[in-house]
Motif scaffolding. Sequence first.
Motif, PDB file in Angstrom:
ATOM      1  N   ASP A 119      24.932 -27.155 -30.126  1.00  0.00           N
ATOM      2  CA  ASP A 119      24.311 -27.411 -31.428  1.00  0.00           C
ATOM      3  C   ASP A 119      24.564 -26.257 -32.401  1.00  0.00           C
ATOM      4  OD1 ASP A 119      22.751 -28.526 -33.424  1.00  0.00           O
ATOM      5  OD2 ASP A 119      20.870 -27.724 -32.616  1.00  0.00           O
ATOM      6  N   VAL A 120      24.378 -25.027 -31.919  1.00  0.00           N
ATOM      7  CA  VAL A 120      24.437 -23.887 -32.845  1.00  0.00           C
ATOM      8  C   VAL A 120      25.867 -23.405 -33.084  1.00  0.00           C
ATOM      9  CG1 VAL A 120      23.643 -21.527 -33.257  1.00  0.00           C
ATOM     10  CG2 VAL A 120      22.112 -23.194 -32.205  1.00  0.00           C
ATOM     11  N   PHE A 121      26.689 -23.364 -32.034  1.00  0.00           N
ATOM     12  CA  PHE A 121      28.029 -22.802 -32.209  1.00  0.00           C
ATOM     13  C   PHE A 121      29.137 -23.851 -32.163  1.00  0.00           C
ATOM     14  CE2 PHE A 121      25.371 -19.433 -30.305  1.00  0.00           C
ATOM     15  CZ  PHE A 121      25.312 -18.610 -31.431  1.00  0.00           C
ATOM     16  N   ALA A 122      28.724 -25.099 -32.162  1.00  0.00           N
ATOM     17  CA  ALA A 122      29.687 -26.216 -32.211  1.00  0.00           C
ATOM     18  C   ALA A 122      30.720 -26.154 -31.086  1.00  0.00           C
ATOM     19  CB  ALA A 122      30.372 -26.264 -33.575  1.00  0.00           C
ATOM     20  N   LEU A 123      30.268 -25.756 -29.890  1.00  0.00           N
ATOM     21  CA  LEU A 123      31.201 -25.742 -28.760  1.00  0.00           C
ATOM     22  C   LEU A 123      31.526 -27.179 -28.343  1.00  0.00           C
ATOM     23  CD1 LEU A 123      29.986 -22.903 -26.348  1.00  0.00           C
ATOM     24  CD2 LEU A 123      31.390 -22.774 -28.389  1.00  0.00           C
ATOM     25  N   ARG A 124      32.700 -27.356 -27.759  1.00  0.00           N
ATOM     26  CA  ARG A 124      33.042 -28.676 -27.215  1.00  0.00           C
ATOM     27  C   ARG A 124      32.374 -28.828 -25.851  1.00  0.00           C
ATOM     28  NH1 ARG A 124      37.794 -26.773 -29.308  1.00  0.00           N
ATOM     29  NH2 ARG A 124      38.541 -27.925 -31.133  1.00  0.00           N
ATOM     30  N   ALA A 125      32.391 -30.056 -25.309  1.00  0.00           N
ATOM     31  CA  ALA A 125      31.701 -30.314 -24.039  1.00  0.00           C
ATOM     32  C   ALA A 125      32.277 -29.456 -22.910  1.00  0.00           C
ATOM     33  CB  ALA A 125      31.799 -31.788 -23.687  1.00  0.00           C
ATOM     34  N   GLY A 126      33.606 -29.419 -22.804  1.00  0.00           N
ATOM     35  CA  GLY A 126      34.224 -28.568 -21.785  1.00  0.00           C
ATOM     36  C   GLY A 126      34.341 -29.229 -20.427  1.00  0.00           C
ATOM     37  N   GLY A 127      35.261 -30.177 -20.334  1.00  0.00           N
ATOM     38  CA  GLY A 127      35.488 -30.862 -19.056  1.00  0.00           C
ATOM     39  C   GLY A 127      36.279 -29.993 -18.090  1.00  0.00           C
ATOM     40  N   GLU A 128      36.276 -30.437 -16.825  1.00  0.00           N
ATOM     41  CA  GLU A 128      36.986 -29.694 -15.785  1.00  0.00           C
ATOM     42  C   GLU A 128      38.495 -29.801 -16.015  1.00  0.00           C
ATOM     43  OE1 GLU A 128      37.117 -29.608 -10.937  1.00  0.00           O
ATOM     44  OE2 GLU A 128      35.974 -31.184 -11.949  1.00  0.00           O
ATOM     45  N   LYS A 129      39.221 -28.732 -15.734  1.00  0.00           N
ATOM     46  CA  LYS A 129      40.675 -28.770 -15.909  1.00  0.00           C
ATOM     47  C   LYS A 129      41.364 -28.669 -14.558  1.00  0.00           C
ATOM     48  CE  LYS A 129      42.568 -28.485 -19.439  1.00  0.00           C
ATOM     49  NZ  LYS A 129      42.943 -27.512 -20.478  1.00  0.00           N
ATOM     50  N   GLY A 130      42.548 -29.251 -14.482  1.00  0.00           N
ATOM     51  CA  GLY A 130      43.298 -29.223 -13.222  1.00  0.00           C
ATOM     52  C   GLY A 130      44.194 -27.999 -13.114  1.00  0.00           C
ATOM     53  N   GLU A 131      44.789 -27.850 -11.928  1.00  0.00           N
ATOM     54  CA  GLU A 131      45.698 -26.727 -11.660  1.00  0.00           C
ATOM     55  C   GLU A 131      46.920 -26.785 -12.571  1.00  0.00           C
ATOM     56  OE1 GLU A 131      45.822 -24.323  -8.558  1.00  0.00           O
ATOM     57  OE2 GLU A 131      43.809 -24.520  -9.435  1.00  0.00           O
ATOM     58  N   ASP A 132      47.318 -28.018 -12.903  1.00  0.00           N
ATOM     59  CA  ASP A 132      48.556 -28.162 -13.672  1.00  0.00           C
ATOM     60  C   ASP A 132      48.309 -28.225 -15.174  1.00  0.00           C
ATOM     61  OD1 ASP A 132      47.270 -30.537 -13.709  1.00  0.00           O
ATOM     62  OD2 ASP A 132      48.964 -31.772 -13.070  1.00  0.00           O
ATOM     63  N   GLU A 133      47.165 -27.672 -15.605  1.00  0.00           N
ATOM     64  CA  GLU A 133      46.876 -27.639 -17.037  1.00  0.00           C
ATOM     65  C   GLU A 133      46.614 -26.195 -17.462  1.00  0.00           C
ATOM     66  OE1 GLU A 133      44.309 -31.314 -18.315  1.00  0.00           O
ATOM     67  OE2 GLU A 133      43.708 -30.714 -16.312  1.00  0.00           O
ATOM     68  N   ALA A 134      46.664 -25.957 -18.779  1.00  0.00           N
ATOM     69  CA  ALA A 134      46.376 -24.607 -19.280  1.00  0.00           C
ATOM     70  C   ALA A 134      44.906 -24.288 -18.995  1.00  0.00           C
ATOM     71  CB  ALA A 134      46.656 -24.552 -20.765  1.00  0.00           C
ATOM     72  N   ASP A 135      44.618 -23.017 -18.765  1.00  0.00           N
ATOM     73  CA  ASP A 135      43.243 -22.625 -18.450  1.00  0.00           C
ATOM     74  C   ASP A 135      42.444 -22.459 -19.744  1.00  0.00           C
ATOM     75  OD1 ASP A 135      40.931 -21.654 -17.388  1.00  0.00           O
ATOM     76  OD2 ASP A 135      41.698 -19.630 -17.039  1.00  0.00           O
ATOM     77  N   THR A 136      41.915 -23.580 -20.223  1.00  0.00           N
ATOM     78  CA  THR A 136      41.088 -23.527 -21.425  1.00  0.00           C
ATOM     79  C   THR A 136      39.708 -24.069 -21.061  1.00  0.00           C
ATOM     80  OG1 THR A 136      41.741 -25.742 -22.075  1.00  0.00           O
ATOM     81  CG2 THR A 136      43.073 -23.946 -22.923  1.00  0.00           C
TER      82      THR A 136
END
Length: 774
Positions: A415-432
């Motif tokens: 709410d305050v900092f407008a962060l995204r939900a942040g789903g789990e990422k796989g090994e073959d994706e960028a670490d974001t």
Amino acid sequence: MSVTKKQAVTLTDKKNGSKKRTRKHSLSIVDDEVINLNKKVKGKVNVKNSKLLLKNDIPLKKIEPDLKSTLAKQEDGDNELQSSQLSFTTNKSENSTKSKKISSAIKKDEETSETQVTNEYEEGESDDYKWWEADLEDDTEKWQTLVHNGVLFPPEYEALPNSVNLIYDGKPIKLPIQAEEVAGFFGAMINTDHAKNPVFQANFFRDFQLVLKESGGVLEPSGLKITDFNKCNFEPIFDYYESKREEKKQLSRAEKKALKDEKEKLEEPYKFCYLNGRKEQVGNFRVEPPSLFRGRGQHPKTGSLKRRVFPEDIILNLDKNAKVPELPVGHKWGEVKHDNTVQWLAMWKENIFNSFKYVRFAANSSLKGISDYKKFEKARELKNHIEKIRKDYNEKLHSKVTFERQIAVATYLIDVFALRAGGEKGEDEADTVGCCSLRYEHISLTPPNNVTFDFLGKDSIRFFQEVTVDKQVFKSLKLFKKAPKKSGDQLFDRLDPSILNKHLQNYMPGLTAKVFRTYNASKTMQDQLDGMNVELEQPIQEKILQYNAANREVAILCNHQRSVGKNHEASVQKAGDKIEELVWQKIRFKRALLQLNPGLKESDGKHFKDVWDLTKEKELEIIKRVSERDLLKFKRKFDNENEKKKEINEELLPETQLEEWMKKVNDQQNDYIKEVENDGKLSDEFMEKNNKEDKLREKIQKLEQRIVNANLQLKDKEDNSQVSLGTSKINYIDPRLSVVFCKRFNVPIEKIFTKTLRDKFKWAIESVDDDWRF
DNA sequence: GGCCAGACTTAGTACAGGAACC
DNA sequence: GGTTCCTGTACTAAGTCTGGCC
């Protein structure tokens, strides 16, 4: 029942029951049929129980026989176009055979030519259709009829000339065409940052070797194994593609136009489709061409080969009665579906992540417009719940139950900092990461309640903020980081987006983390609008600056960044120099005015206060700069003209010509210097040319306006150097707010929305008054 | 209830082409 | 009319979220 191309639709006004002939419909309609359309109340669309099948859409069963006959013969050129684009590379020898087959297939087709989407319907007909004036109902079914011409495949690969080869271990080698194409993808980009990235190189080389193996290995010298990337020299390939690029640049205007026309003709059949009988634009009708995948950030798969897509890979989606787009002999569509619960026209599975790519409607289509409208309405609905949500999470920050506390802190951050939900990422994706996937190392805590966020978000864009948070949030974060937690561990170990969203849906149906970003972005814009200090008579440029400043607040909230352009610094310097030169020119004309009428110093002194603003040193610096630039310009002009003359065997300009031009610049420079030495006194020659007071005043006024504009532009340029305003304007700020801004402050909408955005947001432009609020 | 395919929105970047400038 | 610079658009990567299946 007769069929007409355009027929007025009789609408029933719900309010007074009277029938109105309000507009023309774009497709065949049953004779005299009255189609009820609930007229909207201005600015409002009934979303509850919304049904995307709009009441004035033509029911399939009613138009179907007519549609088939009306969708008439395709224009002659269309089939030829298909033949040029529907060739699919396999190898060199197969190519020509396939092309022949395709041509004959198309020829055959020409004889019985009949197709799905024809040019019989005039362009622009869909412009008449205003879904926002209709009654939206249930949205499980997206359409009743959907007719389109399929997708446009990329052109087949064109082999390199024999003289252009990959060099391996110092020797030129001949590759099978499939492998050559892949080598070409890399060769064409060796000057980019991607190609210098070792991960990119490794992935490319692995896939290149694979394709080489699949296609039978090196042709010449036969049996050679390519095993070492460092022994590959792609320069001849790079030089070849560079020369092609240069060639294209050098084409005459007419040649460029011819190419453009050809491209447009090729694309024409795919640009539009018919949705419920209405002509609508298709978005990305082109199948993505094969290439090397350019992942963002530290992407483990960057450089991997994105393979060519064939008709057999494509799943089409159209209505049961629509004719399936033709393909050349020997090819068939992967599948033909008739799924009217989705909004895509075609899809295929890509080979890198095994995910789907879709061909969809364009942003200005009714379906996209309705989705957009609903998105903003949902965000507006959050207004009614936000107070309770905030009260709840503030209370639960004190909860003894970790799960509740994590939910509370996560909701606070979103709410305050407008962060995204942040789903789990796989090994073959960028670490974001986003909110739920934040790890121990992504936040640092400094008492009493300061938090530093430092992590890579979507697209590997850095989120770096040092903020002060609620004391209880600080305490909770400290707790979530408590040992044995260490670097690499999840901060919110009890949460993921689905748990969080499920919780949010207790407050409001359809509420998810994403909605907070839309809500807070639009709310910020509304607040900015409310606080604006805009005078109606202010120059438009200044009003736009204020709009941009408000837009920027939203972009900063959403962390929308862009990379600073390579030329940014130089461009700012140049803009500053330009302003300095304009000021100098203005001062010279003011001095001339005083020279012409010395009495003005007494009678109108305040207008001449700035006459001595520049020091002599500064003036000399400007004069030097201007002269140097002019000299360079003449030198370039001299060289260019001679180059052209050389080409057409004309006599070259003599050196004396250049000398003459340079003398002119030098004389001018000397005059300027003399002016400075004479304490600003203008030469007699200058005064002769500028001997009218009103003309001088006019020149000064024009220069003053140019200075104001240049300063505004420079400020905007500097403020926007790292912030990307577009993303928030396109996706987060309710477009009705921008329309309200324009209406309220008398700013043409064209100044705020580009043509594309005006089309996308037509529903907003046409439906609000200047007192509308988010 | 967890997983994941599928469908959709959101995002930055590359580049064409047109405006601004000279 | 040529050149430079900037804007708008196309492209496609990278997110979020839903819903069906086990």
